[in-house]
Design an enzyme around this catalytic site. Structure first.
Site, PDB file in Angstrom:
ATOM      1  N   HIS A 183       0.951  -1.170   0.100  1.00 40.85           N
ATOM      2  CA  HIS A 183       0.007   0.132  -0.021  1.00 40.85           C
ATOM      3  C   HIS A 183       0.816   1.192   0.145  1.00 40.85           C
ATOM      4  O   HIS A 183       0.361   2.218   0.334  1.00 40.85           O
ATOM      5  CB  HIS A 183      -1.079   0.039   1.229  1.00 40.85           C
ATOM      6  N   HIS A 283      -6.986  -3.017 -10.498  1.00 42.92           N
ATOM      7  CA  HIS A 283      -7.312  -2.654  -9.543  1.00 42.92           C
ATOM      8  C   HIS A 283      -8.786  -2.318  -9.433  1.00 42.92           C
ATOM      9  O   HIS A 283      -9.451  -1.532 -10.352  1.00 42.92           O
ATOM     10  CB  HIS A 283      -6.435  -1.400  -8.927  1.00 42.92           C
TER      11      HIS A 283
END
Length: 383
Positions: A183, A283
């Site tokens: 992340h 994504h």
């Protein structure tokens, strides 16, 4: 052919932004322009695009895309490209609906009939992953993704990484594949250590091991690990992507169809990636319209490998009842069987949007606020 008559947008819970375009003959299409935590900025951009593009021929999708991108002068970036994505997806949906065809047929036809998927476990501060992974397995998933760590300092104690390795080991022991999403939370001193520690456990990929702006660090890291490196949600065009392909520093590209200019641009990105032997795994922890668009791309893209799916992701459940099964009429399209969802073969995106629910929720929906981490010393940490 028909000219664009209206462009509408709808902010809906939990954190999504839908777009509807209608032409002068009543044909319509739906898109998604979600940019998590920045809905107001995208809405402002959509207002400007509406002024410009009402009256354009709805079928001239590429002309509109090029006009929006190149005549803006200050081009690219998450806000502009997300607004453009919502319009682009809606125009492709409108065109394929008008022609009474599934969208992927207009892009060359299907190369697969079902789509491999994964979903999330663990939340922002990952915990209880064994129970969560078992629940995902019962739902039909055979792969999951979780945040690799909580917030981590620039240089932290190596012990901060021990639970990451243990969580990976636990999920793998259940017979599931697992991707670890760094992340962008880790800086290079910690990312190098964690990649090395995870390697014996063979995760499916490590995602955003560093922030995408650290392309030289990602290239360095790619030479230190055999784990596939994935990233792409914070890359917004083929021009953002090309450095990573040229550097041969990534193995899996994860463009977000609602952030990177929509169907038109993600197709170009996928073709570029194929030439470098890089897989596409879009994504999409977003809404059902974005996911349907991703499925259409997956069906016709040779180097597609696996699709992220936001079913009961923590961002949704934290805000109550709204999930990817909301705002669509046939919720069965997201049924997962042995790690796959069926391809979408209905007209357009292959889903029917429940416009009544969209308009009802949009009347009172507030914008979602981005999260953040602060260290014990009061300093800002990456989220």
């Amino acid at each position: 052919m028909g000219k664009i008559k209206t462009i509408e947008y709808f902010r809906v819970l939990p954190r999504w932004l839908f777009v509807k375009i209608t032409d002068e003959h009543g044909n319509y299409g739906w898109g998604e322009a979600t940019l998590e935590g920045h809905s107001q900025a995208v809405e402002g951009c959509l207002d400007a695009m509406t002024q410009r593009f009402v009256g354009y021929e709805a079928d001239n999708i590429e002309l509109l895309w090029q006009t929006a991108h190149r005549h803006s002068f200050y081009r690219g970036g998450p806000v502009l490209m997300s607004a453009l994505a919502g319009i682009d997806i809606a125009l492709w949906d409108l065109l394929s609906r008008r022609l009474k065809l599934p969208l992927h047929i207009l892009l060359g036809g299907a190369v697969r009939h079902k789509i491999k998927v994964y979903s999330w476990i663990g939340g922002d501060r990952p915990r209880d992953v064994e129970a969560a992974a078992k629940e995902r397995y019962a739902q039909g998933f055979r792969a999951v993704k979780m945040n690799a760590t909580e917030d981590v300092d620039w240089l932290d104690s190596p012990s901060a990484l021990e639970t990451s390795v243990e969580r990976c080991r636990i999920v793998k022991a259940l017979g599931m594949d697992v991707g670890l999403d760094f992340h962008g939370r880790l800086h290079k001193p910690m990312a190098k250590q964690l990649a090395r520690a995870l390697e014996p456990h063979r995760p499916l990929f490590i995602e955003e091991p560093l922030l995408s702006e650290h392309y030289e660090g990602i290239k360095q890291l790619s030479g230190l690990t055999t784990i596939p490196i994935a990233l792409g949600e914070r890359l917004y065009s083929r021009w953002d992507v090309k450095r990573f392909l040229h550097d041969t520093s990534i193995d899996v590209l994860q463009p977000d169809i609602s952030h990177c200019g929509g169907i038109s641009e993600i197709r170009r990105i996928a073709s570029m990636a194929e030439a470098y032997d890089v897989a596409i795994a879009p994504h999409c922890p977003l809404g059902p319209i974005a996911l349907a668009a991703c499925v259409q791309i997956a069906m016709c893209t040779p180097n597609f490998t696996i699709q992220e799916m936001g079913l009961t992701i923590h961002y949704n459940t934290e805000l109550g009842e709204f999930d990817i099964t909301n705002y669509i009429k046939d919720k069965r399209v997201w049924d997962v069987r042995e790690g796959y969802v069926d391809g979408l073969n209905g007209v357009g995106l292959g889903i029917e949007v429940d416009e009544e629910e969209v308009r009802k929720v949009a009347r009172t929906a507030n914008a979602w606020t981005p999260k953040g981490f602060v260290g014990p010393d009061g300093s800002i940490r990456e989220w």
